[in-house]
Design an enzyme around this catalytic site. Sequence first.
Site: not given
Ligand code: FES
Length: 126
Positions: A104, A33
């Site tokens: 996360c 991400c």
């Molecule tokens: Fe990667 Fe939240 S989407 S840390």
Amino acid sequence: MYSEKVMETFAHPQNVGVIEDADGVGTVGNPTCGDIMKIYLKIDKDTDVIRDAKFQTFGCAAAIASSSMATGMIIGKSVDDALKIKNRDVVEALEGLPPQKIHCSVLAEEAIKLAVDDYRKKQGKS
Ligand code: FES
């Protein structure tokens, strides 16, 4: 999609910022991400108790809420006890995260671990 607790913590995060003379710093990123989390610790060297913790997170709402919750959970704890905090404890304290957002909270667990490792290395305790 997010619990009320996540939304509230994201909207009013605690412990945002930098500790200039931190005793330990841990930075982790998630290559998928692209989010990055950095945690700073101020630690009492005689007792190994975490006196202060701050974070800078360049990431999603769940990552910011996880950072806020995790730093709040470790202040006042010994580094050994801080290492016992797992991402599932952070998720529980946030009253849940959607499955695709669990990673996360893992960032917070890993950043704490790296910050403690950094502290121990600097103290020659690793
Ligand atoms: Fe990667 Fe939240 S989407 S840390």
